[in-house]
Structure formats: structure tokens, C-alpha cells
Design a protein around this motif. Structure first.
Motif, PDB file in Angstrom:
ATOM      1  N   VAL A 272       2.054  12.873  -1.737  1.00 40.33           N
ATOM      2  CA  VAL A 272       1.983  11.391  -1.296  1.00 40.33           C
ATOM      3  C   VAL A 272       1.432  10.642  -2.038  1.00 40.33           C
ATOM      4  O   VAL A 272       0.011  10.833  -2.641  1.00 40.33           O
ATOM      5  N   VAL A 273       2.119   9.106  -2.005  1.00 44.75           N
ATOM      6  CA  VAL A 273       1.847   8.343  -3.210  1.00 44.75           C
ATOM      7  C   VAL A 273       1.630   6.994  -2.429  1.00 44.75           C
ATOM      8  O   VAL A 273       2.623   6.618  -1.856  1.00 44.75           O
ATOM      9  N   GLU A 274       1.004   5.906  -2.597  1.00 45.30           N
ATOM     10  CA  GLU A 274       0.177   4.495  -2.190  1.00 45.30           C
ATOM     11  C   GLU A 274       0.702   3.972  -3.259  1.00 45.30           C
ATOM     12  O   GLU A 274       0.573   4.161  -4.330  1.00 45.30           O
ATOM     13  N   SER A 275       1.239   2.381  -3.043  1.00 41.67           N
ATOM     14  CA  SER A 275       1.780   1.481  -3.940  1.00 41.67           C
ATOM     15  C   SER A 275       0.631   0.183  -3.568  1.00 41.67           C
ATOM     16  O   SER A 275       1.110   0.005  -2.236  1.00 41.67           O
ATOM     17  N   GLY A 276       0.972  -0.837  -4.420  1.00 42.31           N
ATOM     18  CA  GLY A 276       0.333  -1.967  -3.104  1.00 42.31           C
ATOM     19  C   GLY A 276      -0.108  -2.758  -3.480  1.00 42.31           C
ATOM     20  O   GLY A 276      -1.008  -4.144  -3.586  1.00 42.31           O
ATOM     21  N   GLY A 277      -1.406  -2.351  -4.258  1.00 45.59           N
ATOM     22  CA  GLY A 277      -2.393  -2.890  -4.558  1.00 45.59           C
ATOM     23  C   GLY A 277      -2.916  -3.770  -5.221  1.00 45.59           C
ATOM     24  O   GLY A 277      -2.032  -3.924  -6.252  1.00 45.59           O
ATOM     25  N   GLY A 278      -4.133  -4.336  -5.231  1.00 37.99           N
ATOM     26  CA  GLY A 278      -3.844  -5.321  -5.715  1.00 37.99           C
ATOM     27  C   GLY A 278      -5.556  -5.935  -5.946  1.00 37.99           C
ATOM     28  O   GLY A 278      -6.056  -6.204  -4.516  1.00 37.99           O
ATOM     29  N   LEU A 279      -5.551  -7.107  -6.956  1.00 35.15           N
ATOM     30  CA  LEU A 279      -6.964  -8.585  -6.535  1.00 35.15           C
ATOM     31  C   LEU A 279      -5.884  -9.296  -5.636  1.00 35.15           C
ATOM     32  O   LEU A 279      -4.614 -10.000  -6.064  1.00 35.15           O
ATOM     33  N   VAL A 280      -6.537 -10.096  -4.569  1.00 33.23           N
ATOM     34  CA  VAL A 280      -5.995 -11.408  -4.392  1.00 33.23           C
ATOM     35  C   VAL A 280      -7.228 -12.377  -3.542  1.00 33.23           C
ATOM     36  O   VAL A 280      -8.234 -11.290  -3.249  1.00 33.23           O
ATOM     37  N   GLN A 281      -7.451 -13.394  -3.144  1.00 35.47           N
ATOM     38  CA  GLN A 281      -7.394 -14.329  -2.418  1.00 35.47           C
ATOM     39  C   GLN A 281      -8.174 -14.118  -1.200  1.00 35.47           C
ATOM     40  O   GLN A 281      -7.122 -13.935  -0.432  1.00 35.47           O
ATOM     41  N   PRO A 282      -9.660 -14.120  -0.896  1.00 34.21           N
ATOM     42  CA  PRO A 282      -9.148 -14.296   0.579  1.00 34.21           C
ATOM     43  C   PRO A 282      -8.338 -15.165   1.123  1.00 34.21           C
ATOM     44  O   PRO A 282      -8.279 -16.437   1.406  1.00 34.21           O
ATOM     45  N   GLY A 283      -8.153 -14.859   2.938  1.00 33.25           N
ATOM     46  CA  GLY A 283      -7.139 -15.639   2.855  1.00 33.25           C
ATOM     47  C   GLY A 283      -5.250 -15.465   2.859  1.00 33.25           C
ATOM     48  O   GLY A 283      -4.835 -15.451   3.611  1.00 33.25           O
ATOM     49  N   LYS A 284      -5.440 -14.970   1.834  1.00 32.27           N
ATOM     50  CA  LYS A 284      -3.461 -14.171   1.687  1.00 32.27           C
ATOM     51  C   LYS A 284      -2.883 -12.437   1.990  1.00 32.27           C
ATOM     52  O   LYS A 284      -4.462 -12.291   3.014  1.00 32.27           O
ATOM     53  N   SER A 285      -2.004 -12.590   1.733  1.00 25.94           N
ATOM     54  CA  SER A 285      -1.514 -10.777   2.432  1.00 25.94           C
ATOM     55  C   SER A 285      -0.971 -10.444   0.760  1.00 25.94           C
ATOM     56  O   SER A 285      -1.337 -10.610   0.021  1.00 25.94           O
ATOM     57  N   LEU A 286      -1.505  -8.763   1.541  1.00 26.85           N
ATOM     58  CA  LEU A 286      -0.714  -7.784   0.418  1.00 26.85           C
ATOM     59  C   LEU A 286       0.252  -7.048   1.411  1.00 26.85           C
ATOM     60  O   LEU A 286      -0.574  -7.034   2.875  1.00 26.85           O
ATOM     61  N   ARG A 287       1.095  -5.958   1.241  1.00 23.69           N
ATOM     62  CA  ARG A 287       1.792  -5.185   1.764  1.00 23.69           C
ATOM     63  C   ARG A 287       1.001  -4.259   0.517  1.00 23.69           C
ATOM     64  O   ARG A 287       1.777  -3.878  -0.563  1.00 23.69           O
ATOM     65  N   LEU A 288       0.741  -2.672   1.194  1.00 25.15           N
ATOM     66  CA  LEU A 288       1.007  -1.187   1.058  1.00 25.15           C
ATOM     67  C   LEU A 288       2.103  -0.575   1.135  1.00 25.15           C
ATOM     68  O   LEU A 288       2.733  -0.876   2.720  1.00 25.15           O
ATOM     69  N   SER A 289       2.172   0.340   0.355  1.00 21.83           N
ATOM     70  CA  SER A 289       3.830   1.062   1.019  1.00 21.83           C
ATOM     71  C   SER A 289       2.557   2.527   0.312  1.00 21.83           C
ATOM     72  O   SER A 289       2.448   2.728   0.029  1.00 21.83           O
ATOM     73  N   CYS A 290       3.800   3.640   1.352  1.00 23.93           N
ATOM     74  CA  CYS A 290       2.693   4.839   1.034  1.00 23.93           C
ATOM     75  C   CYS A 290       4.122   5.406   1.585  1.00 23.93           C
ATOM     76  O   CYS A 290       5.338   5.644   2.050  1.00 23.93           O
ATOM     77  N   ALA A 291       4.681   6.837   0.494  1.00 26.67           N
ATOM     78  CA  ALA A 291       5.592   7.170   0.143  1.00 26.67           C
ATOM     79  C   ALA A 291       5.237   8.774   0.292  1.00 26.67           C
ATOM     80  O   ALA A 291       4.843   9.151  -1.527  1.00 26.67           O
ATOM     81  N   ALA A 292       6.346   9.905   0.947  1.00 24.87           N
ATOM     82  CA  ALA A 292       5.909  11.609   1.117  1.00 24.87           C
ATOM     83  C   ALA A 292       7.282  11.768   0.171  1.00 24.87           C
ATOM     84  O   ALA A 292       8.049  11.223   0.926  1.00 24.87           O
ATOM     85  N   SER A 293       6.940  12.367  -0.384  1.00 24.46           N
ATOM     86  CA  SER A 293       8.096  13.643  -1.323  1.00 24.46           C
ATOM     87  C   SER A 293       8.025  15.294  -1.494  1.00 24.46           C
ATOM     88  O   SER A 293       6.495  15.174  -1.169  1.00 24.46           O
ATOM     89  N   GLY A 294       9.026  15.532  -1.364  1.00 22.80           N
ATOM     90  CA  GLY A 294       9.172  16.973  -1.872  1.00 22.80           C
ATOM     91  C   GLY A 294       8.968  18.042  -1.158  1.00 22.80           C
ATOM     92  O   GLY A 294       9.632  16.719   0.318  1.00 22.80           O
ATOM     93  N   SER A 295       8.963  18.917  -0.457  1.00 20.97           N
ATOM     94  CA  SER A 295       9.475  19.879   0.322  1.00 20.97           C
ATOM     95  C   SER A 295       8.863  19.764   1.910  1.00 20.97           C
ATOM     96  O   SER A 295       8.375  20.532   2.062  1.00 20.97           O
ATOM     97  N   ILE A 296       9.743  18.651   1.965  1.00 20.22           N
ATOM     98  CA  ILE A 296       9.694  18.614   3.813  1.00 20.22           C
ATOM     99  C   ILE A 296       9.969  19.235   4.760  1.00 20.22           C
ATOM    100  O   ILE A 296      11.458  18.403   4.612  1.00 20.22           O
ATOM    101  N   GLU A 297       9.635  19.780   5.196  1.00 20.47           N
ATOM    102  CA  GLU A 297      10.941  20.239   6.511  1.00 20.47           C
ATOM    103  C   GLU A 297      10.686  19.173   7.786  1.00 20.47           C
ATOM    104  O   GLU A 297      12.200  18.461   8.584  1.00 20.47           O
TER     105      GLU A 297
END
Length: 122
Positions: free
Chosen positions: A4-29
Motif C-alpha cells: 500500500v502506497v500513499e502519495s500527494g502530501g505536501g505543504l499547503v496554505q490554510p484554506g487551500k486544497s490537497l488530494r491524496l491517493s492510495c494504491a494497493a498492489s501485489g497478490s490481491i485476490e
């Protein structure tokens, strides 16, 4: 194994927006619920549930983010997103993705990512 890997974090000013993503991979049934948690800096701060989404699309949110954050997922891609609007300094934390998954030939388990840092500051 399930990764499982997250991405999209960072530094942002108050009132602004940010979008995080999460991806699962591997031997998933199969996959079930996916959730976002966060842990604010400082001793004694526990990891808290931010939002969760079932495979069928039912969602739930923590009280502090309801109305500002939106969770979604793409079952075909085993991904989950978190759209965060009107961010405030108190949203500063490491955000973690948790995925409930069944490995091929294995059993169900909870899999966590390493986290992505979100810092809200002017």
C-alpha cells in the motif's frame, strides 16, 4: 504480499486544497474497506480515523473533516483518493492509508502504507 502506497502530501496554505491517493498492489485476490487515518505530531497523539469507504461506496467521516473532505475509490484500480478542501493548521499530520485485502490463496488482513505528510501552514 500486498503493498500500500500513499502519495500527494505536501505543504499547503490554510484554506487551500490537497488530494491524496492510495494504491494497493501485489497478490490481491479481493479487497474490502479502505480507510484514511492521520496522526498529528507530538507525544500522545493517537492515530485517528479520517474517512472510510466500503467496496460498495458507502462512506463515513470523522467529525472534524465532515463537509470538507471527500473520499472516493476506484475498485478496478485498487485505489482510493481523499480530496481535502478548506485545510486548516489542525489538519497537519501524517496521513495513512489502510486497505483490507485478501491475498491470493491467503487470508484477509489489514495493510498499511508508510504515510504521507500533510502540513498546513502560512
Amino acid at each position: 504480499q500486498v503493498h500500500v502506497v500513499e502519495s500527494g502530501g505536501g505543504l499547503v496554505q490554510p484554506g487551500k486544497s490537497l488530494r491524496l491517493s492510495c494504491a494497493a498492489s501485489g497478490s490481491i485476490e479481493a479487497m474490502s474497506a479502505m480507510e484514511w487515518y492521520r496522526q498529528a505530531p507530538g507525544p500522545g497523539n493517537l492515530r485517528e480515523l479520517v474517512a472510510g469507504i466500503t467496496r460498495g461506496g458507502s462512506t463515513n467521516y470523522g467529525a472534524s473533516v465532515k463537509g470538507r473532505f471527500t473520499i472516493s475509490r476506484d475498485n478496478a484500480k485498487n485505489t482510493m483518493m481523499l480530496q481535502m478542501n478548506s485545510l486548516q493548521p489542525e489538519d497537519t499530520a501524517v496521513y495513512y492509508c489502510k486497505a483490507e485485502a485478501k491475498e491470493i490463496g491467503g487470508t484477509w488482513g489489514d495493510y498499511w502504507g508508510q504515510g504521507t505528510q500533510v502540513t498546513v501552514s502560512s
